[in-house]
Scaffold this motif. Structure first.
Motif, mmCIF file in Angstrom:
data_model
loop_
_atom_site.group_PDB
_atom_site.id
_atom_site.type_symbol
_atom_site.label_atom_id
_atom_site.label_comp_id
_atom_site.label_asym_id
_atom_site.label_seq_id
_atom_site.Cartn_x
_atom_site.Cartn_y
_atom_site.Cartn_z
ATOM 1 N N ARG A 110 0.926 -1.310 0.151
ATOM 2 C CA ARG A 110 0.015 0.107 -0.029
ATOM 3 C C ARG A 110 0.674 1.282 0.076
ATOM 4 N NH1 ARG A 110 -5.404 -1.594 1.630
ATOM 5 N NH2 ARG A 110 -5.755 0.423 2.201
ATOM 6 N N VAL A 111 0.468 2.173 -0.762
ATOM 7 C CA VAL A 111 1.154 3.450 -0.922
ATOM 8 C C VAL A 111 0.022 4.851 -0.281
ATOM 9 C CG1 VAL A 111 2.193 5.253 -2.340
ATOM 10 C CG2 VAL A 111 2.592 2.646 -2.670
ATOM 11 N N LEU A 112 0.513 5.360 0.401
ATOM 12 C CA LEU A 112 0.036 6.614 0.838
ATOM 13 C C LEU A 112 0.470 7.863 0.534
ATOM 14 C CD1 LEU A 112 -2.450 8.059 2.563
ATOM 15 C CD2 LEU A 112 -1.021 8.276 4.521
ATOM 16 N N VAL A 113 -0.103 8.406 -0.249
ATOM 17 C CA VAL A 113 0.224 9.791 -0.854
ATOM 18 C C VAL A 113 -0.416 11.082 -0.321
ATOM 19 C CG1 VAL A 113 0.513 11.235 -2.866
ATOM 20 C CG2 VAL A 113 0.499 8.803 -3.193
ATOM 21 N N CYS A 114 0.230 11.870 0.442
ATOM 22 C CA CYS A 114 -0.413 13.109 1.046
ATOM 23 C C CYS A 114 -0.089 14.085 0.235
ATOM 24 C CB CYS A 114 0.359 13.282 2.426
ATOM 25 S SG CYS A 114 0.276 12.013 3.357
ATOM 26 N N ALA A 115 -1.271 15.032 -0.369
ATOM 27 C CA ALA A 115 -1.063 16.210 -1.140
ATOM 28 C C ALA A 115 -1.883 16.965 -0.776
ATOM 29 C CB ALA A 115 -1.236 15.481 -2.673
ATOM 30 N N ALA A 116 -1.781 18.436 -1.058
ATOM 31 C CA ALA A 116 -2.569 19.548 -0.684
ATOM 32 C C ALA A 116 -3.782 19.597 -1.819
ATOM 33 C CB ALA A 116 -1.626 20.737 -0.685
ATOM 34 N N PHE A 117 -3.582 19.258 -3.059
ATOM 35 C CA PHE A 117 -4.480 19.337 -4.147
ATOM 36 C C PHE A 117 -4.677 18.006 -4.775
ATOM 37 C CE2 PHE A 117 -3.306 23.736 -3.146
ATOM 38 C CZ PHE A 117 -4.663 24.019 -2.694
ATOM 39 N N PHE A 118 -5.757 17.585 -5.303
ATOM 40 C CA PHE A 118 -5.820 16.196 -6.187
ATOM 41 C C PHE A 118 -7.299 16.350 -6.987
ATOM 42 C CE2 PHE A 118 -6.312 11.832 -6.995
ATOM 43 C CZ PHE A 118 -5.252 11.464 -7.776
ATOM 44 N N TYR A 119 -7.429 15.614 -7.655
ATOM 45 C CA TYR A 119 -8.746 15.435 -8.507
ATOM 46 C C TYR A 119 -9.632 15.540 -7.656
ATOM 47 C CZ TYR A 119 -12.382 13.292 -11.108
ATOM 48 O OH TYR A 119 -13.659 13.247 -11.761
ATOM 49 N N PRO A 120 -10.735 16.520 -8.055
ATOM 50 C CA PRO A 120 -10.901 17.121 -9.171
ATOM 51 C C PRO A 120 -10.295 18.541 -9.771
ATOM 52 C CG PRO A 120 -12.764 17.432 -7.756
ATOM 53 C CD PRO A 120 -12.091 16.716 -7.021
ATOM 54 N N ILE B 194 -3.362 2.403 -4.197
ATOM 55 C CA ILE B 194 -2.726 3.756 -4.141
ATOM 56 C C ILE B 194 -3.864 4.394 -3.005
ATOM 57 C CG2 ILE B 194 -2.183 5.865 -4.752
ATOM 58 C CD1 ILE B 194 -0.041 3.828 -5.340
ATOM 59 N N ASP B 195 -3.598 5.026 -2.106
ATOM 60 C CA ASP B 195 -4.555 6.011 -1.243
ATOM 61 C C ASP B 195 -4.037 7.315 -1.274
ATOM 62 O OD1 ASP B 195 -6.159 3.778 -0.758
ATOM 63 O OD2 ASP B 195 -5.327 3.481 1.298
ATOM 64 N N VAL B 196 -4.827 8.428 -1.537
ATOM 65 C CA VAL B 196 -4.339 9.646 -1.805
ATOM 66 C C VAL B 196 -5.063 10.482 -0.356
ATOM 67 C CG1 VAL B 196 -4.371 11.787 -2.902
ATOM 68 C CG2 VAL B 196 -3.834 9.707 -4.054
ATOM 69 N N LEU B 197 -4.452 11.025 0.492
ATOM 70 C CA LEU B 197 -4.984 11.826 1.389
ATOM 71 C C LEU B 197 -4.882 13.328 0.960
ATOM 72 C CD1 LEU B 197 -6.295 12.091 4.338
ATOM 73 C CD2 LEU B 197 -3.823 12.335 5.179
ATOM 74 N N VAL B 198 -5.724 14.111 0.868
ATOM 75 C CA VAL B 198 -5.882 15.281 0.315
ATOM 76 C C VAL B 198 -6.815 16.379 0.918
ATOM 77 C CG1 VAL B 198 -7.573 14.904 -1.420
ATOM 78 C CG2 VAL B 198 -6.022 16.503 -1.935
ATOM 79 N N THR B 199 -6.560 17.799 1.051
ATOM 80 C CA THR B 199 -7.270 18.802 1.686
ATOM 81 C C THR B 199 -8.339 19.043 0.642
ATOM 82 O OG1 THR B 199 -5.921 20.321 0.815
ATOM 83 C CG2 THR B 199 -5.297 19.490 3.017
ATOM 84 N N ASP B 200 -9.533 19.376 1.225
ATOM 85 C CA ASP B 200 -10.700 19.944 0.563
ATOM 86 C C ASP B 200 -11.411 21.003 1.121
ATOM 87 O OD1 ASP B 200 -12.554 19.644 -1.569
ATOM 88 O OD2 ASP B 200 -13.967 18.655 -0.024
ATOM 89 N N PHE B 201 -11.677 22.147 0.308
ATOM 90 C CA PHE B 201 -12.330 23.135 0.912
ATOM 91 C C PHE B 201 -13.388 23.548 -0.353
ATOM 92 C CE2 PHE B 201 -8.347 24.636 -1.055
ATOM 93 C CZ PHE B 201 -8.619 25.244 -1.920
ATOM 94 N N GLN B 202 -13.605 22.602 -0.998
ATOM 95 C CA GLN B 202 -14.914 23.095 -2.256
ATOM 96 C C GLN B 202 -15.918 21.977 -1.783
ATOM 97 O OE1 GLN B 202 -12.479 21.933 -5.699
ATOM 98 N NE2 GLN B 202 -11.728 23.910 -5.776
#
Length: 119
Positions: free
Chosen positions: A22-32, A54-62
């Motif tokens: 498993r891979v965790l990717v931490c990013a400020a922005f991602f899809y969409p 693959i799991d992506v942990l991303v912030t969301d304000f939308q």
């Protein structure tokens, strides 16, 4: 800047065992969210879904869905405030975010990769 190229064959993994990793990717922005940074992360990790989960942990304000799966990539979105024209997301402390973090912490990740300006 040191660049480390990970070749899965160097670890002795067989293709059948890749999905167990498993891979965790931490990013400020991602899809969409659309942009060069987001496209880079998407293109890189969408190609790795053949070999890894693959799991992506991303912030969301939308106000997007807090959980979504897109082309084999599982996306976890944590509620955030957007500062300075939404360039600097700051995660909120709320029940939804705590539940997502609890879910993430229960998983046994082989690799954790951050794509943020602070790490």
């Amino acid at each position: 800047m040191n660049i480390m190229i990970i070749n899965c064959h160097n670890f002795g993994y067989k293709k059948d065992n890749y999905m167990k990793k498993r891979v965790l990717v931490c990013a400020a922005f991602f899809y969409p969210h659309v942009g060069g940074y987001e496209n880079h992360i998407y293109e890189l990790y969408s190609r790795l879904t053949e070999f890894f989960q693959i799991d992506v942990l991303v912030t969301d304000f939308q106000k997007n869905q807090p959980y979504e799966s897109v082309e084999g990539i599982t996306i976890y979105r944590i509620d955030s405030w957007g500062f300075l024209g939404n360039l600097y997301p700051i995660p909120k402390l709320n029940v939804n975010n705590l539940n997502i973090m609890r879910c993430i912490l229960k998983k046994d990740y082989t690799f954790v990769n951050t794509h943020t300006r602070f790490f």
